[in-house]
Design a protein around this motif. Structure first.
Motif, PDB file in Angstrom:
ATOM      1  N   GLU A   1      -4.216  -2.742   7.309  1.00 44.26           N
ATOM      2  CA  GLU A   1      -3.267  -3.859   7.171  1.00 44.26           C
ATOM      3  C   GLU A   1      -2.333  -3.888   8.380  1.00 44.26           C
ATOM      4  O   GLU A   1      -2.010  -4.943   8.914  1.00 44.26           O
TER       5      GLU A   1
ATOM      6  N   HIS B   1     -11.560  -3.957   1.209  1.00 44.27           N
ATOM      7  CA  HIS B   1     -10.354  -3.671   0.405  1.00 44.27           C
ATOM      8  C   HIS B   1     -10.487  -4.308  -0.975  1.00 44.27           C
ATOM      9  O   HIS B   1     -10.231  -3.681  -2.001  1.00 44.27           O
TER      10      HIS B   1
ATOM     11  N   GLU C   1     -11.058  -6.615   5.118  1.00 50.00           N
ATOM     12  CA  GLU C   1     -10.364  -7.124   3.924  1.00 50.00           C
ATOM     13  C   GLU C   1     -11.324  -7.254   2.743  1.00 50.00           C
ATOM     14  O   GLU C   1     -10.950  -7.019   1.601  1.00 50.00           O
TER      15      GLU C   1
ATOM     16  N   TYR D   1       0.830  -1.210   0.000  1.00 52.64           N
ATOM     17  CA  TYR D   1       0.000   0.000   0.000  1.00 52.64           C
ATOM     18  C   TYR D   1       0.863   1.258   0.000  1.00 52.64           C
ATOM     19  O   TYR D   1       0.565   2.229  -0.702  1.00 52.64           O
TER      20      TYR D   1
ATOM     21  N   ASP E   1      -5.124 -12.362   0.270  1.00 50.27           N
ATOM     22  CA  ASP E   1      -5.327 -11.944   1.654  1.00 50.27           C
ATOM     23  C   ASP E   1      -6.699 -12.403   2.156  1.00 50.27           C
ATOM     24  O   ASP E   1      -6.833 -12.967   3.241  1.00 50.27           O
TER      25      ASP E   1
ATOM     26  N   GLU F   1      -4.716  -8.745  -2.521  1.00 49.94           N
ATOM     27  CA  GLU F   1      -5.962  -8.699  -1.745  1.00 49.94           C
ATOM     28  C   GLU F   1      -6.785  -9.981  -1.916  1.00 49.94           C
ATOM     29  O   GLU F   1      -7.436 -10.431  -0.972  1.00 49.94           O
TER      30      GLU F   1
HETATM   31 FE   LIG Z   1      -6.218  -5.896   2.638  1.00 52.78          FE
END
Ligand SMILES: [Fe+2]
Length: 244
Positions: free
Chosen positions: A134, A227, A224, A96, A194, A191
């Motif tokens: 995060e 995101h 998440e 990020y 993740d 992502e």
């Molecule tokens: Fe994330």
């Protein structure tokens, strides 16, 4: 459209000569890849494993109540995965940060094939919030490991694998030549992984009866999921904007 000269169509004369020379000068046998497969088989058979999961470093840690619940289970499977998430969330912060730097630079000068942060609709505040989340997740996993008496500074085998696997993403976002959209697409890979990683970890803590961790990890997964939705949307906007 640019001056890309990588394709064979760029020079029919040279391609003809190249193909002729290859036929003339290359004396390789049939390329069926069998030798490569043979080497892989041999190496796979010989190889040792990729490290091990450290046992809780303190007797006190091993006696903690969360750990007691795992009697009869294999806590090292959980510690391995916690180590992996820890690594991934730390990498997430770095990814990020690199994307934010890219977006800031690309809004300054339009040297980006039409892909500036504003043309893609990226919000720097949202990116920064995701980055902060995060980091929160990193600290959440660190606390979880400590509550089990596990050492968050130890690299578990799956943490090692996750770090190696995410190297390509980091290389894309930190390459000064990549566009905002290209960086967002690399971020999307991270992502997606993740989200799957959190889902799996929650499955594991549920299965092991660690209700407190399951609840806390569930909140992280909700963030998440946001995101993922948002980064996916930015990627679409970026590519569609390029297509006019
Ligand atoms: Fe994330």
């Amino acid at each position: 459209m640019g001056r890309n000269r990588t394709g064979i169509d760029m020079s029919p004369q040279h391609s003809k000569e190249m193909i002729r020379d290859v036929e003339e000068l290359t004396h390789a046998g049939p390329l069926d890849g069998e030798m490569l497969q043979q080497v892989r088989r041999e190496r796979n058979e010989e190889a040792d494993v990729l490290g091990s999961v450290p046992i809780p470093g303190t007797v006190k840690g091993a006696l903690k109540s969360a750990m007691k619940k795992l009697t009869g289970r294999h806590p090292e499977a959980l510690i391995n995965k916690l180590g992996e998430r820890l690594t991934f969330e730390r990498t997430g912060v770095r990814i990020y940060e690199a994307v934010i730097a890219k977006c800031e630079a690309r809004d300054g000068n339009g040297n980006d094939n039409g892909s500036t942060a504003s043309s893609v609709g990226v919000s720097l505040e949202t990116l920064q919030r995701f980055c902060d989340e995060e980091e929160e997740h990193f600290l959440l996993v660190k606390d979880a490991m400590e509550s089990l008496g596990a050492d968050p500074t130890a690299q578990t085998p799956d943490a090692d694998v996750a770090a190696v696997a995410s190297m390509g993403v980091q290389r894309v976002v930190t390459d000064p030549r990549t566009t905002v959209t290209q960086s967002l697409e690399a971020l999307l890979m991270a992502e997606l992984t993740d989200n799957a990683g959190w889902e799996l970890l929650i499955r594991l803590t549920e299965e092991m009866g660690l209700d407190d961790l399951t609840r806390r990890f569930g909140r992280a997964l909700e963030q998440e999921e946001e995101h993922l939705r948002q980064v996916r949307r930015w990627c679409e906007q970026g590519v569609l904007a390029q297509a006019g």
